[in-house]
Enzyme design. Structure first.
Site, PDB file in Angstrom:
ATOM      1  N   ASP A 157       1.525  -3.897   9.197  1.00 45.55           N
ATOM      2  CA  ASP A 157       0.322  -3.137   8.867  1.00 45.55           C
ATOM      3  C   ASP A 157      -0.835  -4.132   8.805  1.00 45.55           C
ATOM      4  O   ASP A 157      -0.839  -5.042   7.963  1.00 45.55           O
ATOM      5  CB  ASP A 157       0.520  -2.430   7.514  1.00 45.55           C
ATOM      6  CG  ASP A 157      -0.655  -1.535   7.142  1.00 45.55           C
ATOM      7  OD1 ASP A 157      -1.773  -1.802   7.612  1.00 45.55           O
ATOM      8  OD2 ASP A 157      -0.448  -0.584   6.372  1.00 45.55           O
TER       9      ASP A 157
ATOM     10  N   PHE B 117       0.855  -1.185   0.000  1.00 45.42           N
ATOM     11  CA  PHE B 117       0.000   0.000   0.000  1.00 45.42           C
ATOM     12  C   PHE B 117       0.894   1.240   0.000  1.00 45.42           C
ATOM     13  O   PHE B 117       1.803   1.357   0.812  1.00 45.42           O
ATOM     14  CB  PHE B 117      -0.898  -0.019   1.241  1.00 45.42           C
ATOM     15  CG  PHE B 117      -2.066   0.901   1.142  1.00 45.42           C
ATOM     16  CD1 PHE B 117      -3.250   0.480   0.547  1.00 45.42           C
ATOM     17  CD2 PHE B 117      -2.001   2.205   1.629  1.00 45.42           C
ATOM     18  CE1 PHE B 117      -4.343   1.320   0.441  1.00 45.42           C
ATOM     19  CE2 PHE B 117      -3.083   3.053   1.521  1.00 45.42           C
ATOM     20  CZ  PHE B 117      -4.259   2.617   0.926  1.00 45.42           C
TER      21      PHE B 117
ATOM     22  N   ARG C  18     -12.109  -6.459  -6.863  1.00 48.39           N
ATOM     23  CA  ARG C  18     -11.853  -6.961  -5.507  1.00 48.39           C
ATOM     24  C   ARG C  18     -13.158  -7.061  -4.723  1.00 48.39           C
ATOM     25  O   ARG C  18     -13.946  -6.115  -4.719  1.00 48.39           O
ATOM     26  CB  ARG C  18     -10.883  -6.000  -4.811  1.00 48.39           C
ATOM     27  CG  ARG C  18     -10.467  -6.418  -3.425  1.00 48.39           C
ATOM     28  CD  ARG C  18      -9.481  -5.432  -2.816  1.00 48.39           C
ATOM     29  NE  ARG C  18     -10.141  -4.187  -2.429  1.00 48.39           N
ATOM     30  CZ  ARG C  18      -9.621  -3.267  -1.621  1.00 48.39           C
ATOM     31  NH1 ARG C  18      -8.393  -3.433  -1.146  1.00 48.39           N
ATOM     32  NH2 ARG C  18     -10.279  -2.180  -1.311  1.00 48.39           N
TER      33      ARG C  18
ATOM     34  N   TYR D 234     -11.731   1.952  10.176  1.00 47.40           N
ATOM     35  CA  TYR D 234     -12.914   2.097   9.311  1.00 47.40           C
ATOM     36  C   TYR D 234     -13.149   0.930   8.373  1.00 47.40           C
ATOM     37  O   TYR D 234     -14.150   0.904   7.671  1.00 47.40           O
ATOM     38  CB  TYR D 234     -12.842   3.403   8.513  1.00 47.40           C
ATOM     39  CG  TYR D 234     -11.586   3.606   7.684  1.00 47.40           C
ATOM     40  CD1 TYR D 234     -11.446   2.990   6.451  1.00 47.40           C
ATOM     41  CD2 TYR D 234     -10.564   4.424   8.142  1.00 47.40           C
ATOM     42  CE1 TYR D 234     -10.292   3.169   5.702  1.00 47.40           C
ATOM     43  CE2 TYR D 234      -9.401   4.612   7.401  1.00 47.40           C
ATOM     44  CZ  TYR D 234      -9.273   3.982   6.183  1.00 47.40           C
ATOM     45  OH  TYR D 234      -8.140   4.159   5.445  1.00 47.40           O
ATOM     46  N   LYS D 235     -12.256  -0.032   8.361  1.00 42.01           N
ATOM     47  CA  LYS D 235     -12.448  -1.188   7.479  1.00 42.01           C
ATOM     48  C   LYS D 235     -13.249  -2.248   8.237  1.00 42.01           C
ATOM     49  O   LYS D 235     -14.421  -2.028   8.509  1.00 42.01           O
ATOM     50  CB  LYS D 235     -11.091  -1.662   6.959  1.00 42.01           C
ATOM     51  CG  LYS D 235     -10.458  -0.603   6.042  1.00 42.01           C
ATOM     52  CD  LYS D 235      -9.062  -0.924   5.559  1.00 42.01           C
ATOM     53  CE  LYS D 235      -8.572   0.186   4.616  1.00 42.01           C
ATOM     54  NZ  LYS D 235      -7.144   0.060   4.299  1.00 42.01           N
TER      55      LYS D 235
HETATM   56  C1  LIG Z   1      -6.376   1.231   4.009  1.00 42.87           C
HETATM   57  C2  LIG Z   1      -4.915   1.100   4.228  1.00 42.87           C
HETATM   58  C3  LIG Z   1      -4.186   2.156   4.773  1.00 42.87           C
HETATM   59  C4  LIG Z   1      -4.885   3.465   5.014  1.00 42.87           C
HETATM   60  O1  LIG Z   1      -4.242   4.368   5.814  1.00 42.87           O
HETATM   61  P1  LIG Z   1      -5.028   5.686   6.286  1.00 42.87           P
HETATM   62  O2  LIG Z   1      -4.002   6.435   6.995  1.00 42.87           O
HETATM   63  O3  LIG Z   1      -6.172   5.221   7.131  1.00 42.87           O
HETATM   64  O4  LIG Z   1      -5.571   6.369   5.093  1.00 42.87           O
HETATM   65  C5  LIG Z   1      -2.835   1.968   5.025  1.00 42.87           C
HETATM   66  N1  LIG Z   1      -2.232   0.787   4.740  1.00 42.87           N
HETATM   67  C6  LIG Z   1      -2.936  -0.258   4.198  1.00 42.87           C
HETATM   68  C7  LIG Z   1      -2.246  -1.540   3.909  1.00 42.87           C
HETATM   69  C8  LIG Z   1      -4.282  -0.118   3.917  1.00 42.87           C
HETATM   70  O5  LIG Z   1      -4.963  -1.113   3.359  1.00 42.87           O
END
Ligand SMILES: *Cc1c(COP(=O)(O)O)cnc(C)c1O
Length: 412
Positions: free
Chosen positions: A197, A127, A371, A222-223
């Site tokens: 992460d 990511f 996805r 939020y996920k």
């Molecule tokens: C969704 C996601 C993020 C998001 O980070 P935010 O700071 O909440 O925007 C970071 N890393 C991964 C792997 C994600 O899937």
């Protein structure tokens, strides 16, 4: 494999002891929601809970609520609830900031402990925010570099110069899940620290941060935790490391005595030192309500259901792979997968839009992935069936080729 019929799928729902959990959420009529891995659905209880916090706590009790409703204790209280989902002790997790900010804090903290080592080792297709933060930490340190390699090659690339590994446990695109204990052991052997992460893991798959020997981790609210758009995130620091790790964003609430208003920074002991500023109380309240949906739930059964939903999807998709050129872009073996599944297709974007117009909400990930996330709290087996049936219709009738399905908006 035996062909699965609609009757079989209905029976799976009937036999599912977790099926009643769906009633804890409000989902709009006519929508099959397969994007809870990007934005969890709203629990039925959240509007009422938020209204109460707004009207009674903020409205009536005003500033007294920091004590009387323990607003000040929210990061720790909510952190302790998240800890129960990720296999950590209640004093090892704190809810705060965003995943991106928490990544920065832990990476910088970790790198400071590894001053004699020169590289941050990470994935070359993870990511992007993770990579950007790693680069920034390396740049701020001056003498460090980021080494980004194939996810599969990570373990082999750890060497005596590796300061920190930054890895996503479940890949946001493929859903590929790394073996945490194995990576931790390999890192430990070479003296490297690991920052995990957990964005696509927490609330979706079995996690044992303590048992797998994990030092540091971050994840979002939020996920799969259903905390609402932009919900606060969390971070985990193994208990024994907490007092050795410095927070590079030392705000007043991470101070040992915030209300002494001292000009000298003195870090709080324990997980509290990783706080920066004032917690966003309304957002925290929504996250707390999201987490309440997991209370009393048999987590092993929940995560097994996520796997079973994915398995069913892959099984039902087999005929579309043959007929319409989809390619599985996720591990075929469920034990190496999180709770989402991606298929590659050259028309994935338009197909995704056509699906959304017919009430099936999944998402597109560049360059060519469709996805689907299978949130075990509220997804039924029949949702998987219906989604594949509608996808089949979209493909058979080439509904995706309508020009309006090719227009990209700001958020995809
Ligand atoms: C969704 C996601 C993020 C998001 O980070 P935010 O700071 O909440 O925007 C970071 N890393 C991964 C792997 C994600 O899937």
């Amino acid at each position: 494999m035996k062909t699965i019929s609609f009757e079989d799928v209905l029976e799976m729902d009937e036999r599912d002891p977790l099926a009643p959990l769906r009633d804890q959420f409000s989902l709009p009529e006519g929508v099959i929601y397969l994007d809870g891995n990007s934005l969890g659905a709203i629990p039925r209880d959240t509007p009422r809970h938020l209204a109460q916090v707004v009207e009674d706590e903020w409205g009536r009790d005003l500033i007294r609520s920091w004590n009387s409703h323990d607003w000040i204790g929210m990061p720790q209280r909510i952190g302790a609830k998240i800890a129960g989902l990720v296999g950590a002790g209640p004093d090892e997790v704190i809810a705060c900031d965003s995943t991106s900010v928490n990544l920065f804090k832990l990476l910088q903290g970790a790198i400071a402990l590894q001053s004699s080592r020169g590289t941050i080792l990470t994935e070359n297709a993870g990511f992007p925010t993770d990579r950007y933060m790693a680069q920034s930490v390396a740049d701020l340190c001056g003498s460090k570099t980021v080494k980004a390699v194939e996810r599969d090659a990570i373990i082999d690339m750890i060497d005596a110069n590796t300061a920190v590994l930054l890895l996503t446990h479940v890949d946001y695109r493929s859903g590929h899940k790394l073996d945490m204990a194995r990576v931790n052991a390999a890192a430990k052997e070479k003296g490297a620290l690991v920052v995990w992460d957990l964005s696509h893991s927490a609330g979706a798959v079995e996690l044992d941060l303590a048992g797998s020997g994990s030092d540091l981790a971050v994840g979002g609210g939020y996920k799969y935790l259903n905390g609402g758009p932009g919900a606060p995130a969390f971070l985990y620091v193994r208990r024994e490391m907490q007092d050795r790790l410095a927070n590079p964003l030392p705000g007043w609430l991470g101070h040992a005595k915030p209300f002494a208003f001292s000009q000298e920074y003195e870090a709080a002991s324990g997980i509290d030192r990783f706080l920066c500023g004032t917690p966003p109380v309304l957002a925290m309240a929504a996250l707390e309500s999201g987490l309440a949906q997991f209370e009393g739930v048999d987590l092993a059964a929940l995560f097994a259901k996520g796997q079973a939903l994915c398995e069913l999807y892959v099984g039902l998709m087999a005929k579309l792979v043959d007929r319409h050129g989809f390619t599985l872009a996720s591990p075929s073996d469920g034990t190496n997968r999180g709770s989402h599944v991606s298929y590659a297709h050259p028309q994935a974007f338009a197909i995704c839009q056509a699906l959304i117009s017919r009430g099936v909400i999944g998402d597109f990930r560049t360059p060519d992935l469709l996805r689907m996330g299978f949130t075990p709290l509220y997804t039924r087996y029949r949702d998987v069936w219906d989604a594949v049936r509608i996808l089949e219709e979209v493909m058979d009738r080439e509904l995706w080729s309508d020009e309006r399905f090719s227009q990209k908006q700001r958020v995809t």
